[in-house]
Design an enzyme around this catalytic site. Structure first.
Site, short mmCIF file in Angstrom:
data_model
loop_
_atom_site.label_atom_id
_atom_site.label_comp_id
_atom_site.label_asym_id
_atom_site.label_seq_id
_atom_site.Cartn_x
_atom_site.Cartn_y
_atom_site.Cartn_z
N MET A 92 0.84 -1.18 0.00
CA MET A 92 0.00 0.00 0.00
C MET A 92 0.88 1.24 0.00
SD MET A 92 -2.83 -1.45 -0.08
CE MET A 92 -3.55 -3.03 0.32
N CYS A 93 0.32 2.31 -0.51
CA CYS A 93 1.12 3.51 -0.70
C CYS A 93 0.25 4.74 -0.52
CB CYS A 93 1.76 3.51 -2.09
SG CYS A 93 2.70 2.00 -2.47
N GLY A 94 0.86 5.90 -0.75
CA GLY A 94 0.13 7.16 -0.74
C GLY A 94 0.34 7.89 -2.03
N ASN A 154 -1.88 2.99 -5.69
CA ASN A 154 -1.91 2.61 -4.28
C ASN A 154 -2.70 1.31 -4.17
OD1 ASN A 154 -2.24 2.58 -1.38
ND2 ASN A 154 -4.22 3.57 -1.68
#
Length: 713
Positions: free
Chosen positions: A1-3, A88
């Site tokens: 997961m990311c932003g 994401n």
């Protein structure tokens, strides 16, 4: 997961002059600042890309899960340099997709990251066709420089967030996308309260947030932005569906049980793939226990690995000491039965008081319970133990009918798809049980302390029939604090004439409303509404993405695998909620509670993977305790946060009920309803202070039509 953080210059709103964006370096500085605000989502790397003219800027902070090398960093770019993306989330089955694209379409990959298959699928199939191939949880923005358009989208259930807003006026219109709203602060956004959304519970029902002009892209939708004029269009690419209630089921029970079992095992197997260790959240319920049991089987019989971790399985659980709501003991017994490790997160009053404000800052919404604070604390435990990924049980109740309030709607009509059921044949017994369900729900709701002002609903209201008389709109509003009497007089005067349940009904897509009215059984209507509102806008936020990513944890919910859900949705209602008399002819017909087994077919599909205690256990919802002593850490925290000055600075809350709650919500005779009211208001205070939100005024809502979620965006 990311932003992700995205900045797009749009055409002017009332001028023929094309606006000139700030310099490229200034835009990079804004993106950099915005990403710093969500560094918890991606602590492993940060990347920024801006077009030469500054019209489009893409920012990304990465939590590396698949392909830990720098080749997996983002933004991503196509080989010809014409398509750019920030992504994401997690795409499952990406190895199969990669092989197919390499062999059949001669696509050349630059990394082994699962995110790159998104760019490849877009290159091969275009939009929206590429979305049909994505299996997982995701939010993403693609800039197709060749065609001059932006594609933004979100997964089918809203597991991963994506917000958007437009800032500036006249010649400075800028479209922003982000995975968390706080990101916008780094881009010059000045937050204002959306009082109508707060009062109507729009933040929990449709695509609104608590902040004026900030929307979330609804699950299952994709947005297209034409450049440079900036025209925005929203399209549906997937929605839940159910069989016609008159269609008689021809499959055997055994076939359907096996179908659920096979698809759940497949969903879990796919979610064990990672280049980092994978753990499991384990409570005392069937959902997480079943996930742990299936993982144990895969490890022992198929030599499956938990990501990069081999051997012993590690579970993480929460403990509320000395509380009737605590489930750690039963979770520990389940772990012992399975032979897996379990790590405990002890959550006492002092810890809840210490972490409350930070948890609300991450959630970005109000809550009426301290459960999100506990979940935020729990998510710190796997990270400290060296895990980046956990499997979690969210989504099961919404598709297998696990909530106690679904029995009301299940018993509204006979299940014509399952003629053999006693309740289909005996309508008198069906009606008796429906009345018992109504009375039971009233007692259970009162026990939760969520009672408030009664709704004005009668059969003359158009919405009552539009949703087949189901009770779910009532439940959603009561579970989100909509009826708490804390509003400023001007808010009550302006909107007190509304029947808030119409907000729920209007949030349903027109095509779904037609099926609700003419095709779906009331239970499926109930589950659909829950999935579209409570699940995506509240549970997957305050008990999902935001509380997990606060500590850089990627949570994977196998029960929200869309292949599994599509199968489960087509099952007869009577196999999700099973009448006990159909199983045992000696059942006492005079019981005062409806004799229904929730999630029956899931229990049968998972029976061999879990202890008998779990198989037979009724659902206990995850809730934090609401009884706390006077002048303890929580009471002192609320007194510090909810001062008269802080409440008046909100602009839409009346001080008197808050003052009363501070006096009567604690101690042996503390009022649970007032405690929940206090939690809700304290959330607004935290957001007001952390985000720097401008005080709401009556004047700014003088000419405010009711919100229509289906108006042209």
């Amino acid at each position: 997961m990311c932003g992700i953080s995205v900045r797009i210059s749009l055409g002017p709103s009332n001028s023929s002059d094309v606006p000139k964006p700030p310099g490229v370096e200034a835009i990079k500085g804004q993106l950099d600042k915005s990403l710093d605000l969500i560094a918890h989502r991606g602590p492993d790397s940060k990347g920024i890309w801006v077009t030469d003219d500054g019209s489009v800027g893409l920012g990304h902070c990465r939590l590396s899960i698949e392909d830990l090398s720098d080749a997996g960093n983002q933004p991503l770019h196509s080989e010809d340099g014409g398509v750019h993306a920030v992504i994401n989330g997690e795409i499952y089955d990406h190895e199969r997709i990669r092989n197919e694209l390499e062999q059949n379409h001669r696509y050349h990959f630059q990394s082994h990251s699962d995110s790159e298959v998104v760019l490849a699928l877009y290159a091969v199939y275009g939009a929206p066709a590429f979305l049909d191939h994505l299996r997982g949880e995701f939010s993403l923005v693609i800039y197709d420089q060749r065609q001059g358009r932006i594609i933004a989208t979100r997964d089918r259930f809203g597991i991963k967030p994506l917000f958007w807003t437009i800032i500036g006026e006249n010649n400075e219109r800028v479209l922003l996308f982000a995975t968390e709203m706080k990101t916008f602060l780094g881009m010059g956004w000045k937050p204002k309260w959306d009082v109508q959304s707060a009062f109507q519970t729009g933040w929990n029902i449709d695509d609104r947030s608590l902040f004026k002009g900030v929307k979330n892209l609804m699950p299952g939708y994709w947005m297209e932005v034409a450049l440079p004029e900036g025209q925005l269009r929203r399209h549906l690419y997937w929605d839940s569906d159910y069989n016609d209630k008159r269609q008689v089921e021809t499959r055997t029970v055994e076939e359907m049980i096996e179908g659920v079992r096979e698809k759940l095992i497949e969903a879990i197997r796919l979610r064990l793939q990672a280049d980092v260790p994978v753990g499991i959240y384990l409570s005392g319920g069937i959902d997480s226990s079943l996930i742990a049991g299936i993982v144990a089987k895969l490890v022992r019989e198929e030599n499956a690995t938990l990501g990069s971790k081999k051997g012993q399985i590690t579970c993480f659980s929460i403990e509320f000491p000395n509380s009737p709501l605590d489930e750690f003991d039963i979770a520990k017994r389940t772990a012992d039965w399975l032979g897996v490790d379990i790590v405990k997160c002890k959550v006492d009053e002092a810890a809840l008081a210490e972490h409350f404000e930070n948890s609300i800052y991450h959630c970005e919404y109000q809550t009426f319970d301290l459960g999100p604070t506990g979940k935020t604390m729990l998510s710190s435990i796997p990270r400290d133990a060296g895990f980046k990924v956990v499997l979690t049980g969210e989504g099961s109740d919404e598709h297998f009918a696990g909530y106690h309030f679904t029995s009301w709607d299940f018993l509204l009509e006979p299940d014509l798809s399952w003629p053999a059921s006693t309740l289909t044949q005996d309508t008198k017994r069906l009606n008796q049980m429906q009345q018992a369900a109504v009375e039971l729900l009233g007692r259970q709701t009162a026990a939760l302390g969520v009672k408030g002002e009664k709704f004005r609903w009668n059969e003359a209201c158009w919405g009552y029939h539009q949703v087949n008389r189901v009770n779910m709109p009532n439940t959603i509003l009561s579970m989100s604090g909509a009826t708490f009497p804390m509003w400023a007089p001007w808010v009550v005067e302006k909107w007190s004439g509304l029947d808030l349940r119409e907000t729920v009904i209007r949030a349903m897509p027109p095509a779904a409303r037609e099926k609700i009215l003419n095709q779906w059984h009331p239970l499926h209507t109930s589950l659909y509404i829950t999935t579209k509102t409570l699940l995506s806008n509240q549970l997957l936020v305050s008990l999902g993405d935001r509380t997990e990513m606060a500590h850089s944890i990627e949570a994977r919910p196998p029960f929200l695998d869309h292949n599994l859900v599509e199968y489960v949705n087509r099952l007869p209602p009577s196999l999700k909620l099973r009448y006990t008399s159909d199983l045992d002819s000696n059942t006492d017909q005079q019981e005062q509670e409806p004799q229904l087994i929730e999630k029956w077919i899931l229990r049968e599909a998972g029976k061999s993977f879990i202890p008998e205690e779990i198989y037979n256990r009724k659902k206990q919802p995850y809730l934090a305790p609401v009884k706390w002593p006077q002048n303890g850490p929580l009471h002192q925290m609320f007194q510090r946060l909810c001062t008269k000055e802080a409440i008046e600075n909100l602009g839409f809350v009346d001080w008197a009920p808050v003052e009363r709650a501070l006096q009567h919500a604690f101690g042996p005779k503390g009022d649970q309803g007032l405690f929940r009211l206090l939690v809700c208001v304290a959330c607004w205070v935290v957001l007001s202070q952390r985000f720097g939100v401008e005080k709401a005024t009556e004047a700014e809502w003088a000419d405010s039509p009711l919100y229509d979620p289906w108006c042209d965006i």
